[in-house]
Scaffold this active site. Structure first.
Site, PDB file in Angstrom:
ATOM      1  CE1 TYR A 141      -3.581  -2.585   0.596  1.00 22.37           C
ATOM      2  CE2 TYR A 141      -4.653  -0.539   1.224  1.00 22.37           C
ATOM      3  CZ  TYR A 141      -4.731  -1.857   0.855  1.00 22.37           C
ATOM      4  OH  TYR A 141      -5.950  -2.454   0.742  1.00 22.37           O
ATOM      5  CE  LYS A 187       1.437 -17.426  -3.628  1.00 24.32           C
ATOM      6  NZ  LYS A 187       0.566 -18.613  -3.740  1.00 24.32           N
ATOM      7  CG  ASP A 219      -2.372 -19.803  -2.207  1.00 24.50           C
ATOM      8  OD1 ASP A 219      -1.776 -19.834  -1.106  1.00 24.50           O
ATOM      9  OD2 ASP A 219      -1.931 -20.385  -3.219  1.00 24.50           O
ATOM     10  CG  ASP A 243      -8.083  -4.820   1.680  1.00 25.18           C
ATOM     11  OD1 ASP A 243      -8.986  -4.371   2.405  1.00 25.18           O
ATOM     12  OD2 ASP A 243      -8.078  -4.702   0.439  1.00 25.18           O
ATOM     13  CG  ASP A 247     -13.588  -7.253   2.401  1.00 24.15           C
ATOM     14  OD1 ASP A 247     -13.324  -6.537   3.395  1.00 24.15           O
ATOM     15  OD2 ASP A 247     -14.130  -6.815   1.374  1.00 24.15           O
TER      16      ASP A 247
HETATM   17  C1  IPM Z   1     -10.398  -1.292   4.196  1.00 25.43           C
HETATM   18  C2  IPM Z   1     -10.663  -0.641   2.875  1.00 25.43           C
HETATM   19  C3  IPM Z   1      -9.515   0.318   2.577  1.00 25.43           C
HETATM   20  C4  IPM Z   1      -8.265  -0.507   2.444  1.00 25.43           C
HETATM   21  C5  IPM Z   1      -9.717   1.224   1.369  1.00 25.43           C
HETATM   22  C6  IPM Z   1     -11.026   1.967   1.413  1.00 25.43           C
HETATM   23  C7  IPM Z   1      -8.565   2.188   1.211  1.00 25.43           C
HETATM   24  O1  IPM Z   1     -10.854  -1.586   1.870  1.00 25.43           O
HETATM   25  O2  IPM Z   1     -10.277  -0.576   5.213  1.00 25.43           O
HETATM   26  O3  IPM Z   1     -10.313  -2.520   4.249  1.00 25.43           O
HETATM   27  O4  IPM Z   1      -7.978  -1.074   1.372  1.00 25.43           O
HETATM   28  O5  IPM Z   1      -7.524  -0.598   3.426  1.00 25.43           O
HETATM   29 MN    MN Z   2     -10.876  -3.651   2.587  1.00 25.85          MN
END
Ligand code: IPM
Ligand code: MN
Length: 365
Positions: A141, A187, A219, A243, A247
């Site tokens: 990032y 990885k 993975d 990240d 999710d």
């Molecule tokens: C998160 C989001 C952020 C990230 C974005 C909005 C910059 O997806 O907080 O997980 O990628 O960190």
């Molecule tokens: Mn995110």
């Protein structure tokens, strides 16, 4: 002395879920004799509209002057085609970096009343309770060089030793207080930066002989999280992998509208829902305030050591869900559909009931 909390409601549903959560926060603080003062600032698209930049120096300074920061959500269709550095997301990354928030904590827990709402089978997820420690101010990032021209695009994944050490320590400390199991995700079969990550985590692990460590490729982790999520206790990983994994982990709960997060550094802390700004339902009093309220609970626990307050809020959320109250994003079971404000009010009412029950319990002993 009053505790100062910086509020950044942001864009989309941010302001609605923020004001719902503030109501709960102020009430809980009063119950626990904590004096709170709040200051509010602009961040994201709303700041761009006002100041031509998604994050001003004034907002950063306001956050630095506060004890903690609460953030609603940033972003929206309207600002998607802006230049990279003017996008609301860029503001979030800048704030994380400016405040040195290197540890991002995202719990993945199943609410029992929700076990049928996940896209995964009940027998797979029942009892799942793990937490993702995502490195937040380094890795791909932020690595340099980065950019693109007509012919190519490039980013750099780089980690310095101290960046890996400090997040690993935080994760080990928490694993030690939980089920004493830590999974480091990388990885390393392909990336040198991951081989280095693994080496540093292994070194740190020597200070935590009571914690069982295993290494897992990212993975495989993505697969394992949906195959058998109960195997995890604490996951520690880099920015990009975290990240993605967080999710995936979020879907165990059934909805991103339920998930809180904490971002913590040496000096500052910021709490925000994992979900986005949901511009399609913004301004309609429909959004789910639970992730924001649960983020406030994490704040009481991690920044102020008020574990009891946090537990009572979590119990109040659970009780409200048990009673069948649902916002539109989680109404899989045709429950009692309520608005943002009503959901927050029900949680507050249940907090009161539980708080008094516990107090009576103490007095009648
Ligand atoms: C998160 C989001 C952020 C990230 C974005 C909005 C910059 O997806 O907080 O997980 O990628 O960190
Ligand atoms: Mn995110």
């Amino acid at each position: 002395m009053a505790t100062n909390i910086a509020l950044l409601p942001g864009d989309g549903i941010g302001p609605e879920v923020m004001s719902a959560a503030i109501g709960v926060m102020k009430h809980v603080a009063e119950r626990f004799n904590m004096e709170i003062e709040t200051t509010e600032g602009l961040m994201g698209g709303c700041s761009y509209e006002e100041h031509g930049t998604p994050l001003t120096d004034e907002t950063i300074e306001m956050c630095k002057r506060s004890d903690v920061v609460l953030l609603g959500a940033v972003g929206g269709y309207k600002w998607e085609s802006l230049e990279h550095h003017l996008k609301p997301e860029a503001a979030l990354l800048k704030l994380r970096k400016e405040l040195g928030l290197f540890t991002n904590i995202r719990p993945a827990k199943v609410y029992p009343s929700f076990v049928n709402s996940s896209s995964l089978k009940e027998e797979v997820i029942l009892g799942t309770d793990f937490v993702v420690f995502r490195e937040l101010t380094g890795g791909i990032y932020f690595g340099k060089p980065s950019g693109y021209d007509e012919n190519k695009g490039w980013n750099t994944m780089v980690y310095e030793k101290h960046e890996i050490e400090r997040i690993a320590r935080q994760a080990f400390e928490v694993a030690r207080k939980r089920k004493k199991k830590l999974t480091s995700v990388d990885k390393a079969n392909v990336l040198e930066v991951s081989q280095f990550w693994r080496k540093v985590v292994e070194e740190v692990s020597k200070d935590y002989p009571d914690v069982e460590v295993n290494n897992m490729y990212v993975d495989n982790t993505a697969m394992q999280v949906v195959r058998d999520p109960r195997q995890f206790d604490v996951i520690v990983t880099s920015n990009l992998f975290g990240d993605i994994i967080s999710d995936i982990a979020g879907m165990i709960t059934g909805s991103l509208g339920m998930l809180p997060s904490a971002s913590i550094g040496e000096k500052y802390a910021l709490y925000e829902p994992v979900h986005g700004s949901a511009p399609d339902i913004a301004g309609q009093n429909k959004a789910n305030p639970i992730a924001m309220i649960a983020s406030v609970a994490m704040m009481f626990d991690l920044s102020f050591g008020m574990t009891k307050a946090a537990q009572l809020i979590d119990k109040a959320i659970e009780k409200t869900l048990e009673h069948g109250y649902r916002t539109v994003d989680i109404n899989f079971d045709n429950g009692n559909l309520v608005s943002t404000t009503k959901m927050a009010q029900m949680i507050l009412d249940n907090f009161e009931i539980i708080y008094h029950e516990e107090h009576l319990g103490v007095f009648t002993l």
